[in-house]
Design a protein around this motif. Structure first.
Motif, short mmCIF file in Angstrom:
data_model
loop_
_atom_site.label_atom_id
_atom_site.label_comp_id
_atom_site.label_asym_id
_atom_site.label_seq_id
_atom_site.Cartn_x
_atom_site.Cartn_y
_atom_site.Cartn_z
N HIS A 89 67.18 21.76 -26.49
CA HIS A 89 66.58 22.26 -25.25
C HIS A 89 65.12 22.62 -25.53
CE1 HIS A 89 66.23 24.32 -21.51
NE2 HIS A 89 66.52 25.54 -21.92
N TYR A 90 64.29 22.52 -24.51
CA TYR A 90 62.86 22.74 -24.76
C TYR A 90 62.51 24.20 -25.01
CZ TYR A 90 63.04 23.66 -19.68
OH TYR A 90 63.35 24.11 -18.43
N SER A 144 62.94 14.75 -22.33
CA SER A 144 63.55 15.14 -21.06
C SER A 144 63.66 16.66 -21.01
CB SER A 144 64.93 14.52 -20.94
OG SER A 144 65.76 14.99 -21.98
N THR A 145 63.61 17.16 -19.81
CA THR A 145 63.79 18.59 -19.64
C THR A 145 65.06 18.90 -18.86
OG1 THR A 145 62.44 18.51 -17.65
CG2 THR A 145 61.34 19.09 -19.69
N ALA A 186 70.83 25.82 -15.83
CA ALA A 186 70.50 25.01 -14.65
C ALA A 186 70.77 23.54 -14.92
CB ALA A 186 69.04 25.23 -14.25
N SER A 187 70.42 23.07 -16.11
CA SER A 187 70.66 21.67 -16.46
C SER A 187 72.13 21.32 -16.53
CB SER A 187 70.00 21.34 -17.80
OG SER A 187 68.59 21.46 -17.73
N ASN A 219 70.22 31.69 -19.24
CA ASN A 219 69.32 32.78 -18.86
C ASN A 219 69.38 33.08 -17.36
OD1 ASN A 219 67.70 30.82 -17.57
ND2 ASN A 219 66.32 30.63 -19.33
N GLY A 220 70.28 32.39 -16.68
CA GLY A 220 70.57 32.75 -15.29
C GLY A 220 69.66 32.17 -14.24
N ILE A 221 68.72 31.31 -14.65
CA ILE A 221 67.79 30.80 -13.65
C ILE A 221 67.20 29.47 -14.08
CG2 ILE A 221 65.74 31.96 -14.60
CD1 ILE A 221 65.01 32.65 -11.63
N GLY A 222 66.94 28.60 -13.13
CA GLY A 222 66.25 27.34 -13.38
C GLY A 222 64.99 27.31 -12.53
#
Length: 729
Positions: A89-90, A144-145, A186-187, A219-222
């Motif tokens: 992951h980035y 990719s993100t 989110a991903s 982390n609960g958010i995208g």
């Protein structure tokens, strides 16, 4: 004020005052020395995030998506081996930093700052992109993100036990290694991720070994879209075939202990697991993102109060591993070191020309053991009665089958995968008997998911295999084209050729199937393949060419590490006759296994000077059908079979049309975005001959009697030839 400044100042103040967050006591197997090293990795990750923002503000840096809040990933790296391939992951700078400490000779601060500065001396991408990645650390770079790296992680995990059964020449992953793949909450909702999870479960459910550790950093958010509380646990805690582990990423002791258990489960059981790690996101998504514009200040401050570095200071103190003042000193020293190293890193040179940028588009060639081809005894055992049939001309599908057989006899690292390639032998019978000849390990029947098929191929290439994935129909490639565009084709570019994805992608496609399937099974659009830098696109027009070309395609993948698409015209698979029923004029003899048609070599039939018909695939067949009418009109002609659509074989094409006064391009792809556009431009720039093009309409293909109405025909080719040659000069 910049939230990174606020978090920094809060850390200094709260550690100095002893105002540390509450939490569980340190427990588990994490020892003092390793715990301190994990904290140091977190401090370095945090310092690099802050410096990245400062470098961008000064015009010296070009990346601000940070890892702050995800420093606990260093504990996971500590629980793994540096030979466990990691698709990251980035937000995993702390993971890479910690892993660098496991491998001698690394200069991780210097290397990451070179990456921030986009210096051509950046050891992973050479200044082409800011990516996590390192050849020495077994971390392929990710561009990719969102989730597109998950299918290839599944494939790489599959390749480890597969290599124990059939060891490829260039296998690099240890037999007892696992694959680690991380992504955000989110991903996890992306369809690509869901396909990868399903493939991992589908594989595990059948007790097929798959040593894969999937890690969701929650982390609960995208960006600004929240993940519902409890969603990841609810969605993944009880999936069949996927063992679930959870830990608090703010607690390095809990994270390390849980990661050890998860990694041990995957390594011993050879089954996939899902590691759910609670994290927080600090600063917002990236430098330009201001979280207080879409989140209440109280929520932002609550996450900042849960700074994982503050938790680590408390935990280390309670474990008698590190006093708070010592932790503060390490934090300050790390910031000072980053400042000092950055002053030098920003002076290093950048890419300055197109040539430099493109230098790693084409992978480097690699040394391979000589291939003398299969022995007569091997061929006799594999082919059986087919050896006798080789004495007679055959249809294209059968010649491709024989070519694949010879290739698999010659190269044990060649594996094929697809929805029906094994037991059934393919939708059109092209791969019949191959599973019987080579077994299910080399002829892999996959689930019905094109992204997973290509991901399996990409991942297996990471461990030395030469994959030949099959997409049943060209229209289905569009479901998964990003696996080629965003993953396979970019890997060499973004790793300076250190990582590659050699493969030969077989696709049944193009039009002219009589009344069958409509546009889902007759797709005449190849633009998506032609505009991906570095990808080779081959299209044969007859069986002998198909055999010679696919041998070259496998050589290109095996020796030159290229990504090759081999597009097989479905309508020509069974084609026997050319002008009259039972004339057998389109069948061919099987060429000797040593014969290849090299990249860029075009075919020429005839030597007329009035007209050159430049075409490919079905166009070659139709143009040959049109020849009698063209010749009857008194036009001397030649037919030029391109064979290789990308890169365009420009010099060979110019030689092929030399001396011709007229050039007619016959293109079965569409008028807009089709192959003819490139050919018209090329010949306009290099030839003085008069030009015309005959293309398919900008339309999908119909089912039923109108199946060919929108595409060139033998009659329209003959008419276009007469019109072009008959025009006044």
């Amino acid at each position: 004020m910049d939230r990174s400044v606020i978090v920094h100042e809060n850390f200094l103040k709260r550690v100095t005052e002893g105002d540390l967050p509450n939490g569980a006591s340190p427990q588990g197997p994490l020892g003092r020395e390793l715990a301190v090293s994990i904290y140091r990795s977190g401090c370095l990750s945090r310092a690099l995030d802050r410096k990245g923002r400062a470098m961008q503000a000064a015009g010296q840096g070009f990346y601000t998506i940070g890892s702050s809040g995800h420093e606990g990933m260093a504990a996971i790296a500590a629980a793994l081996r540096p030979t466990d391939m990691a698709f990251l992951h980035y937000r995993d700078a702390a993971f890479q930093i910690q892993r660098a400490g496991q491998v001698p000779g690394q200069s991780i601060t210097w290397e990451m700052l070179l990456s921030f500065a986009c210096s051509l001396e950046d050891p992973i991408s050479g200044g082409r992109h800011k990516v996590l990645g390192s050849k020495a650390l077994t971390i392929p770079p990710q561009t990719s993100t969102i989730a597109s790296h998950l299918p290839k992680a599944v494939g790489a995990a599959y390749a480890i036990p597969a290599a124990r059964r059939q060891r490829p020449e260039h296998a690099g992953l240890p037999k007892d290694s696992i694959v680690f793949c991380s992504f955000g909450d989110a991903s996890a909702n992306h369809s690509t991720a869901q396909g990868a999870f399903n493939t991992a479960q589908w594989t595990s459910f059948q007790s097929v070994p798959l040593p894969l550790l999937l890690c969701c950093e929650d982390n609960g958010i995208g960006i600004s879209t929240k993940t519902p509380k409890g969603w990841i646990a609810a969605a993944f805690a009880n999936r069949p075939g996927l063992e679930y582990f959870a830990c608090d990423g703010l607690d390095i002791y809990d994270t390390y202990a849980t990661a050890l258990k998860a990694a041990d489960y995957v390594r011993r059981r050879k089954k996939p697991a899902f590691l759910h790690v609670r994290t927080v996101r600090l600063y917002g998504h990236a430098g330009a993102d201001v979280p207080t514009t879409y989140l209440p200040v109280t929520e932002v401050e609550a996450d900042e109060a849960s700074d994982p570095l503050l938790h680590s200071v408390r935990l280390l103190s309670e474990a008698d591993a590190l006093l708070p003042d010592e932790a503060l000193r390490i934090y300050d020293e790390t910031n000072a070191r980053v400042e000092r190293v950055a002053r030098e890193a920003v002076t290093r040179p950048h890419l300055a020309s197109a040539r430099e940028v493109m230098d790693s588009l084409i992978p480097p060639a690699r040394a391979c053991k000589p291939s003398n081809g299969p022995t007569p005894e091997q061929r006799a055992a594999a082919f059986g009665a087919d050896l006798k049939a080789m004495e007679e001309p055959q249809i294209m599908s059968r010649l491709i089958n024989w070519a694949l057989t010879d290739l698999m006899l010659t190269h044990p690292e060649v594996v094929m995968m697809g929805e029906d390639v094994g037991r059934k032998g393919g939708v059109y019978g092209v791969t019949q008997k191959l599973q019987k000849r080579f077994g299910p390990d080399r002829m892999i029947d996959t689930l019905l998911d094109e992204q997973s098929i290509l991901g399996l191929a990409i991942g297996m290439a990471h461990n030395g295999f030469v994959p030949i994935p099959e997409i049943q129909f060209l229209a289905y490639l569009h479901n998964a084209e990003d696996q080629i565009r965003g993953e396979a084709a970019t890997l060499s570019f973004f790793s300076k050729g250190q990582y590659t994805n050699p493969m030969v992608l077989r696709i049944a496609g193009l039009g002219y199937q009589k009344g069958f399937g409509g546009h889902f099974h007759n797709d005449n659009s190849v633009a998506v393949l032609r505009d991906i830098p570095g990808v080779i696109l081959a299209v044969p027009s007859n069986g002998a060419d198909a055999a010679g070309m696919i041998r070259e395609c496998v050589r290109l993948a095996r020796e030159e590490q290229r990504v090759v698409a081999f597009l097989e015209p479905i309508a020509l698979y069974p084609m026997r006759d050319l002008h009259a029923a039972k004339d057998g004029a389109w069948m061919r003899h099987y060429p000797d296994p040593s014969e290849k048609i090299t990249l860029g070599e075009v075919g020429v039939n005839g030597d007329g000077t009035d007209l050159a018909i430049v075409t490919f695939g079905n166009g070659v067949y139709l143009s040959n059908q049109a020849l009698p009418r063209i010749e009857k009109a008194g036009i001397t002609s030649r037919i030029v079979d391109m064979r290789w659509l990308s890169p365009l074989p420009k010099e060979a094409l110019n030689r092929a049309v030399e001396g011709c006064r007229n050039i007619l391009i016959v293109d079965e792809t569409r008028h807009s975005g089709g192959v003819a556009e490139a050919l018209m431009a090329h010949f306009h720039e290099t030839e003085s001959a008069r030009l015309a093009r005959l293309t398919a309409e900008d339309s999908f293909i119909a089912t039923g009697p109108a199946y060919a109405a929108t595409m060139p025909s033998k009659d329209s080719i003959a008419a276009a030839a007469q019109t072009l040659v008959g025009q006044p000069k």
